[in-house]
Design a protein around this motif. Structure first.
Motif, short mmCIF file in Angstrom:
data_model
loop_
_atom_site.label_atom_id
_atom_site.label_comp_id
_atom_site.label_asym_id
_atom_site.label_seq_id
_atom_site.Cartn_x
_atom_site.Cartn_y
_atom_site.Cartn_z
N PHE A 147 0.78 -1.30 0.08
CA PHE A 147 -0.01 -0.12 0.01
C PHE A 147 1.03 1.28 0.08
O PHE A 147 0.42 2.42 -0.10
N ALA A 148 2.10 1.19 0.39
CA ALA A 148 3.05 2.08 0.19
C ALA A 148 4.48 1.67 -0.14
O ALA A 148 4.81 0.46 -0.03
N PRO A 149 5.33 2.61 -0.40
CA PRO A 149 6.47 2.23 -0.54
C PRO A 149 7.40 1.49 0.75
O PRO A 149 6.86 1.98 1.76
N PRO A 150 8.15 0.32 0.72
CA PRO A 150 8.76 -0.29 2.06
C PRO A 150 9.54 0.81 2.72
O PRO A 150 10.23 1.72 2.17
N LEU A 151 9.40 0.77 4.18
CA LEU A 151 10.00 1.62 4.95
C LEU A 151 11.49 0.93 5.59
O LEU A 151 11.60 -0.05 6.03
N HIS A 152 12.52 1.74 5.10
CA HIS A 152 13.84 0.98 5.72
C HIS A 152 14.04 1.35 7.10
O HIS A 152 14.38 2.83 7.26
N LEU A 153 13.95 0.55 8.35
CA LEU A 153 14.28 1.01 9.43
C LEU A 153 15.61 1.05 9.77
O LEU A 153 16.51 0.44 9.14
N ALA A 154 16.11 1.43 10.95
CA ALA A 154 17.25 1.45 11.46
C ALA A 154 17.73 -0.08 11.74
O ALA A 154 16.92 -0.77 12.19
N GLY A 155 18.80 -0.41 11.53
CA GLY A 155 19.52 -1.83 11.57
C GLY A 155 19.05 -2.63 10.54
O GLY A 155 19.12 -3.98 10.70
N GLY A 156 18.96 -1.94 9.56
CA GLY A 156 18.64 -2.95 8.31
C GLY A 156 17.56 -3.75 7.98
O GLY A 156 17.24 -4.61 6.96
N LYS A 157 16.59 -3.52 9.01
CA LYS A 157 15.18 -3.99 8.95
C LYS A 157 14.40 -3.23 7.77
O LYS A 157 14.49 -1.91 7.76
N VAL A 158 13.57 -3.74 7.02
CA VAL A 158 12.45 -3.21 6.14
C VAL A 158 11.18 -3.56 6.58
O VAL A 158 10.60 -4.71 6.81
N PHE A 159 10.31 -2.57 6.77
CA PHE A 159 9.01 -2.64 6.99
C PHE A 159 8.11 -2.64 5.91
O PHE A 159 8.10 -1.72 5.12
N TYR A 160 7.45 -3.86 5.50
CA TYR A 160 6.50 -3.75 4.35
C TYR A 160 5.12 -3.27 4.41
O TYR A 160 4.67 -3.65 5.63
N PHE A 161 4.73 -2.55 3.44
CA PHE A 161 3.07 -2.15 3.95
C PHE A 161 2.12 -3.15 3.17
O PHE A 161 1.16 -2.75 2.57
N SER A 162 2.59 -4.37 3.03
CA SER A 162 1.67 -5.52 2.64
C SER A 162 1.73 -6.59 3.63
O SER A 162 2.74 -6.76 4.36
N VAL A 163 0.50 -7.16 3.52
CA VAL A 163 0.30 -8.39 4.85
C VAL A 163 1.34 -9.25 4.64
O VAL A 163 2.08 -9.84 5.39
N PHE A 164 1.56 -9.66 3.28
CA PHE A 164 2.13 -10.99 2.95
C PHE A 164 3.35 -10.49 1.97
O PHE A 164 2.98 -10.07 0.80
N HIS A 165 4.48 -10.82 2.22
CA HIS A 165 5.62 -10.45 1.54
C HIS A 165 6.59 -11.52 1.01
O HIS A 165 6.85 -12.32 2.16
N SER A 166 6.52 -11.80 -0.26
CA SER A 166 7.52 -13.04 -0.44
C SER A 166 8.44 -12.99 -1.64
O SER A 166 8.27 -11.87 -2.30
N LYS A 167 9.26 -13.85 -2.08
CA LYS A 167 9.76 -13.66 -3.17
C LYS A 167 9.29 -13.93 -4.57
O LYS A 167 9.64 -13.36 -5.42
N ILE A 168 7.84 -14.30 -4.36
CA ILE A 168 7.04 -14.84 -5.59
C ILE A 168 5.87 -14.03 -5.44
O ILE A 168 4.89 -14.59 -5.82
N ASP A 169 5.97 -12.80 -5.16
CA ASP A 169 4.58 -11.92 -5.01
C ASP A 169 3.83 -11.94 -6.21
O ASP A 169 2.47 -12.11 -6.33
N ILE A 170 4.35 -11.92 -7.40
CA ILE A 170 3.65 -11.73 -8.65
C ILE A 170 2.85 -13.22 -9.07
O ILE A 170 1.83 -13.07 -9.19
N LEU A 171 3.76 -14.29 -8.59
CA LEU A 171 2.89 -15.40 -8.94
C LEU A 171 1.77 -15.82 -8.08
O LEU A 171 0.75 -16.22 -8.30
N TYR A 172 1.97 -15.32 -6.79
CA TYR A 172 0.99 -15.30 -5.83
C TYR A 172 -0.21 -14.60 -6.20
O TYR A 172 -1.45 -15.31 -6.23
N ILE A 173 0.09 -13.47 -6.64
CA ILE A 173 -1.05 -12.47 -7.18
C ILE A 173 -2.04 -13.20 -8.37
O ILE A 173 -3.35 -13.25 -8.43
N LEU A 174 -1.21 -13.69 -9.31
CA LEU A 174 -1.70 -14.40 -10.40
C LEU A 174 -2.50 -15.60 -10.06
O LEU A 174 -3.62 -15.88 -10.53
N GLY A 175 -2.11 -16.59 -9.14
CA GLY A 175 -2.67 -17.66 -8.77
C GLY A 175 -4.18 -17.27 -8.02
O GLY A 175 -5.04 -17.76 -8.36
N MET A 176 -3.97 -16.22 -6.99
CA MET A 176 -5.27 -15.92 -6.40
C MET A 176 -6.30 -15.34 -7.47
O MET A 176 -7.76 -15.33 -7.39
#
Lengths: 167, 330
Positions: free
Chosen positions: B95-124
């Motif tokens: 829903f928004a660009p990912p937030l790069h927090l301190a300490g190398g962590k990334v906060f994603y604004f999607s509930v489910f994040h994986s390496k195969i996002d596009i395939l998951y969306i296509l499947g659903m």
């Protein structure tokens, strides 16, 4: 935790398969089949094979199951309702199934499957899309292409065999 | 902790999308009204802003009619599936660009994040059509519903293929199925400039996949009453609309991420760019609704199998060749 997940997913898979066999309505059977595909996709995810899991859902549940539904919708309704669920030779496949079950349970008994490893990924650690692509297109390119051509031949053969000229 | 965050995200996403669906109907009626020289909803609230709430309340109190001959379990299942799978696809959309927090962590604004996002969306997205398919079967032999579902089945099978093939070009160029990586690959120039044909094919296929004008054959009002929804009433029918509008959001977001560079753009901040693009696609849907006549069924099939599919295969061959020899792809 993995064990519990594994049992839930296997109940989904096997339950879906049983649903396909036991439901009289062919459309309901198709829905059970999709349920079963979900279970199989879950098993792939437990093996860290997310790519295969998503392909399972896209290709089998998304495309092939829709195709099956489409064919059933185009078939004559009365013909669909008059279809027999079992033909007179149903005993032989049932016997083969029983033999397979006996074989598998014998193997399970003989090799003493360790139930504490249920649901754990013991083989590969993490499979990814790039790896699958490299193996398919670098090491097994020729078999892959041959498979593709075989599928194409089957497709064209089906069209040629069933095509009727509409006058 | 992660599970808790995911649950909170899920609740927020479902709430936001539900409100979005309500106001999407208002927005659509308003825009289409002005396109046809009317003013659209005006009476309930300021410029009709309370109209969607009134509509929702009304659909709750409507009598729930179930035909005698209907297949009861499937009749309940159909609207549930039609609304569930689009939401399932939407949880992978950021829903928004990912937030790069301190300490190398990334906060994603999607509930489910994986390496195969596009395939998951296509499947659903592929599974989302099952709600419509079962709706026709469950309606107890209603011819309108059945014909609507039949059309949906044929349409989905044809256009899912085009959709996937069109998406393959940007995936090839970005070397990833990860939405963030794809946006990252478009830092300098959006993929729409490299892949104009794939973009056009994707837009056509995404309209067909969501069954909207000019490809709204499953529910073509002049021929099929309301297509697959004919026998459904009240909240059940509302759920079909829910699914459709969420689906429109999903494909719009997907198109803006994959082809228009997501949250990259000059001057304005990323979030603003991202939502401008999504809203532009949603406006495009309404615009097409007000502009185009409906295609005939055989024309729809011809477009998919005789024009778009061969073109996309050629496009992929060209993209692969150009990437292999190091040409700039066009």
């Amino acid at each position: 935790m993995e064990g519990i997940m594994f049992y839930i997913i296997s109940i989904i898979t096997v339950g879906g398969g049983l649903g396909v066999l036991l439901s009289k309505n062919p459309y309901r059977a198709a829905m059970w089949m999709i349920f079963s595909f979900f279970g199989i996709a879950g098993l792939f995810v437990m093996l860290h094979a997310q790519f295969n899991a998503m392909l399972q859902i896209i290709v089998y549940a998304g495309a092939i199951a829709v195709m099956i539904m489409l064919v059933m919708m185009i078939m004559d309704r009365r013909m669909l309702e008059s279809l027999e669920r079992f033909n007179p030779q149903a005993y032989w496949p049932a016997l083969i199934g029983l033999a397979l079950l006996a074989d598998l349970s014998f193997l399970a008994y003989k090799f003493k499957i360790n139930m504490s490893n249920v649901g754990k990924n013991l083989t590969i650690n993490g499979s990814n899309t790039q790896m699958i692509g490299e193996i398919l297109f670098k090491h097994y390119l020729l078999p892959f292409e041959v498979t593709a051509i075989i599928l194409l031949v089957a497709l064209i053969g089906a069209v040629v065999l069933t095509k009727k000229d509409i006058s | 902790m992660e599970v808790l965050i995911a649950i909170i995200k899920l609740i927020i996403v479902v709430t936001v999308l539900s409100v979005y669906v309500m106001y999407a109907t208002w927005y659509e009626r308003k825009v289409i009204g002005h396109m046809q020289q009317r003013i659209g909803p005006k009476r309930v609230g300021w410029h009709g802003l309370l109209q969607p709430i009134a509509d929702t309340l009304k659909s709750f109190w409507k009598e729930d009619v179930i035909p005698d001959k209907a297949d009861k379990p499937l009749f309940w299942l159909a609207p549930a599936l039609a609304a569930t799978f689009p939401f399932a696809a939407a949880i992978a959309i950021p829903f928004a660009p990912p937030l790069h927090l301190a300490g190398g962590k990334v906060f994603y604004f999607s509930v489910f994040h994986s390496k195969i996002d596009i395939l998951y969306i296509l499947g659903m997205m592929g599974l989302a059509s099952f709600g419509v398919l079962i709706a026709g079967v469950a309606s107890g032999g209603s011819k309108y519903s059945f014909t609507g579902s039949q059309r949906e089945a044929a349409q989905v099978v044809s256009y899912e293929a085009v959709l996937a093939l069109a998406l393959l070009n940007p995936i090839l160029m970005a070397h990833s199925l990860n939405l963030e990586k794809i946006v990252e690959a478009q830092r300098h120039l959006w993929f729409v400039f490299y892949q104009p044909f794939a973009f056009v094919a994707f837009v056509i296929a995404m309209i067909a996949a969501t069954a909207r004008v000019p490809f709204d054959l499953p529910e073509a009002e002049p021929e099929l009453v309301a297509g697959h929804m004919t026998e459904f009433s009240g909240l059940k029918m509302g759920l079909f609309f829910f699914g459709q509008y969420v689906m429109i959001f999903v494909v719009s977001a997907l198109a803006s991420i994959v082809f228009l560079g997501g949250w990259t753009g000059p001057v304005l901040p990323g979030l603003v760019w991202y939502w401008i693009k999504i809203l532009a696609f949603i406006f495009m849907y309404t615009w097409f609704w007000g502009t185009f006549p409906r295609y005939r069924y055989d024309q729809l099939m011809d477009i998919a199998w005789k024009a778009l599919l061969p073109l996309m295969v050629l496009n992929i061959l060209w993209t692969g060749f150009a990437l292999a020899v190091g040409l700039p792809v066009l």
